[in-house]
Design a protein around this motif. Structure first.
Motif, PDB file in Angstrom:
ATOM      1  N   MET A  32      64.601 -57.410 -14.970  1.00  0.00           N
ATOM      2  CA  MET A  32      64.784 -58.757 -15.481  1.00  0.00           C
ATOM      3  C   MET A  32      63.529 -59.211 -16.220  1.00  0.00           C
ATOM      4  O   MET A  32      62.420 -59.019 -15.719  1.00  0.00           O
ATOM      5  N   VAL A  33      63.714 -59.796 -17.377  1.00  0.00           N
ATOM      6  CA  VAL A  33      62.614 -60.400 -18.142  1.00  0.00           C
ATOM      7  C   VAL A  33      62.853 -61.906 -18.140  1.00  0.00           C
ATOM      8  O   VAL A  33      63.913 -62.365 -18.572  1.00  0.00           O
ATOM      9  N   HIS A  34      61.869 -62.667 -17.660  1.00  0.00           N
ATOM     10  CA  HIS A  34      62.101 -64.088 -17.446  1.00  0.00           C
ATOM     11  C   HIS A  34      60.774 -64.846 -17.487  1.00  0.00           C
ATOM     12  O   HIS A  34      59.698 -64.257 -17.668  1.00  0.00           O
ATOM     13  N   VAL A  57      58.167 -59.583 -15.834  1.00  0.00           N
ATOM     14  CA  VAL A  57      59.090 -58.460 -15.785  1.00  0.00           C
ATOM     15  C   VAL A  57      59.276 -58.091 -14.320  1.00  0.00           C
ATOM     16  O   VAL A  57      58.339 -57.611 -13.674  1.00  0.00           O
ATOM     17  N   ARG A 119      63.348 -62.788 -25.349  1.00  0.00           N
ATOM     18  CA  ARG A 119      63.437 -62.477 -23.925  1.00  0.00           C
ATOM     19  C   ARG A 119      64.677 -61.638 -23.639  1.00  0.00           C
ATOM     20  O   ARG A 119      64.620 -60.624 -22.930  1.00  0.00           O
ATOM     21  N   GLU A 123      64.776 -57.704 -22.387  1.00  0.00           N
ATOM     22  CA  GLU A 123      65.488 -57.339 -21.157  1.00  0.00           C
ATOM     23  C   GLU A 123      66.542 -56.281 -21.436  1.00  0.00           C
ATOM     24  O   GLU A 123      66.687 -55.305 -20.677  1.00  0.00           O
ATOM     25  N   ASN A 127      66.527 -52.371 -19.880  1.00  0.00           N
ATOM     26  CA  ASN A 127      67.664 -51.863 -19.117  1.00  0.00           C
ATOM     27  C   ASN A 127      68.322 -50.670 -19.798  1.00  0.00           C
ATOM     28  O   ASN A 127      68.910 -49.824 -19.124  1.00  0.00           O
TER      29      ASN A 127
END
Length: 382
Positions: A32-34, A57, A119, A123, A127
């Protein structure tokens, strides 16, 4: 895999950030990128600062080569660029996904819309790497997802970068090789690097000479290599057709979006005209009503065109993805050709050495000693 998926959902529910659908990527490795943050840091010009965005990350994994099941680090876009540049150097011949492009419009780089687009793109990129069999188990991706702090200064990350000789070092190696002073064989990491990339002048010349001599005529290609060459030609043709199709689809999406904007502006103009007619003492009520009905129709048409443009943009996303990965595929296939040349050169040299060794065993001892002395001198560079 189920535990990792459940952890990803719990992460999203706790407000940790958006999570990709469960069918995307590797069920054993979810990324997850947040939480994007704006920073000020030194720019490329000494004494000046520039704004940049960093992202958290978070990795949820059940793969054994990771140090923990959940890891969170912070990365900026240039770290993703370093990852994308390093992966092809360590995973030769792999069809790697393309990373999101840099933004060339400086004024747009700090807008909330662009930050969210980037973002989501980052992500999606991570993945896709997680779904790649070789990349998911690679040391470079593990260090990228685990190394805390500044990635560029991390010792593990720096050790992963292939050693590239300077021109002076490359010349010195060539001289030492030619005069037989070089006593050590190349390391495995040096051998897997293309001769041009590693600046191995002797190896580059040796492979080209072997190719010009036609030494490989007696080493026919395997059926797999022949099929790969045929596939390369097909991919080149398909890439051209895909480029044309994608350009036309993108042009249609842009035209549809422009049409939606034009219809919306026309609807606003008609509403303004109807309002003016309604406020006028001598205004025609029928004309005002007609203008309002037309404005509403225009607005509906604008919404339909906008929805069509948005839907089409979503539908052609797979085309964009295939188009983006095409350069990586072609680079991997052409790199394989060079690696095949290296392998065939080594096989040819090994056959030559074995033939000379067999011949020396049948010679008198004094003559065989001279032949073997020359043999070992010439074997050192290999």
């Amino acid at each position: 895999a189920a535990a990792v998926g459940a952890a990803a959902l719990a992460f999203a529910a706790s407000g940790g950030g958006p999570v990709s659908p469960l069918h995307v990527g590797n069920p054993e490795l979810r990324i997850m990128v947040h939480n994007p943050l704006k920073h000020m840091g030194p720019s490329g010009i000494p004494g000046l600062e520039e704004a940049y965005i960093s992202y958290e990350v978070t990795t949820l994994t059940s793969m054994p080569h990771f140090s923990a099941n959940r890891i969170t680090v912070r990365r900026r876009f240039r770290d993703f660029v370093s990852l994308a540049n390093l992966l092809p150097k360590l995973l030769h011949g792999s069809f790697l996904p393309a990373r999101p492009d840099k933004n060339i419009i400086e004024a747009r780089r700090m807008t909330d819309t662009f930050i969210e687009e980037r973002r989501a793109g980052l992500e999606r990129y991570l993945n896709r790497l997680a779904a790649h069999t070789a990349a998911a188990r690679s040391e470079v991706l593990r260090v990228f997802l685990e190394a805390d702090g500044n990635l560029r200064s991390n010792p593990q990350w720096r050790c992963l970068k292939p050693k590239i000789l300077t021109p002076i070092q490359a010349t010195n190696r060539l001289v030492r090789t030619l005069v037989g002073v070089r006593k050590t064989a190349p390391s495995p990491s040096e051998v897997v690097q293309p001769a041009m990339v590693g600046r191995d002048i002797y190896r580059l010349l040796h492979e080209n000479v072997q190719q010009l001599r036609g030494s490989f005529k007696h080493s026919p290609l395997s059926a797999e290599e022949v099929a790969l060459r045929d596939d390369t030609t097909l991919i080149e043709d398909a890439a051209g057709a895909l480029h044309v199709a994608l350009n036309r689809a993108e042009a249609w999406c842009r035209a549809s979006a422009s049409k939606a904007d034009l219809l919306a502006e026309t609807a606003l103009a008609l509403e303004a005209l109807a309002s003016y007619e309604n406020s006028d003492t001598y205004g025609d009520a029928a004309a005002t009503q007609a203008l309002m009905v037309t404005a509403q129709a225009m607005q509906s048409c604008s919404q339909v065109s906008s929805a069509a443009s948005s839907s089409s943009s979503t539908v052609i996303q797979p085309l964009r993805d295939h188009h983006a990965i095409t350069p990586n595929v072609m680079s991997a296939l052409h790199g394989r050709e060079r690696q095949l040349l290296t392998v065939m050169t080594l096989k040819q040299d090994l056959e030559d050495k074995r033939a000379r060794l067999s011949a020396a065993q049948l010679m008198p001892a004094s003559q065989a000693k001279k032949v073997m002395g020359s043999f070992w001198c010439q074997s050192m560079p290999i």
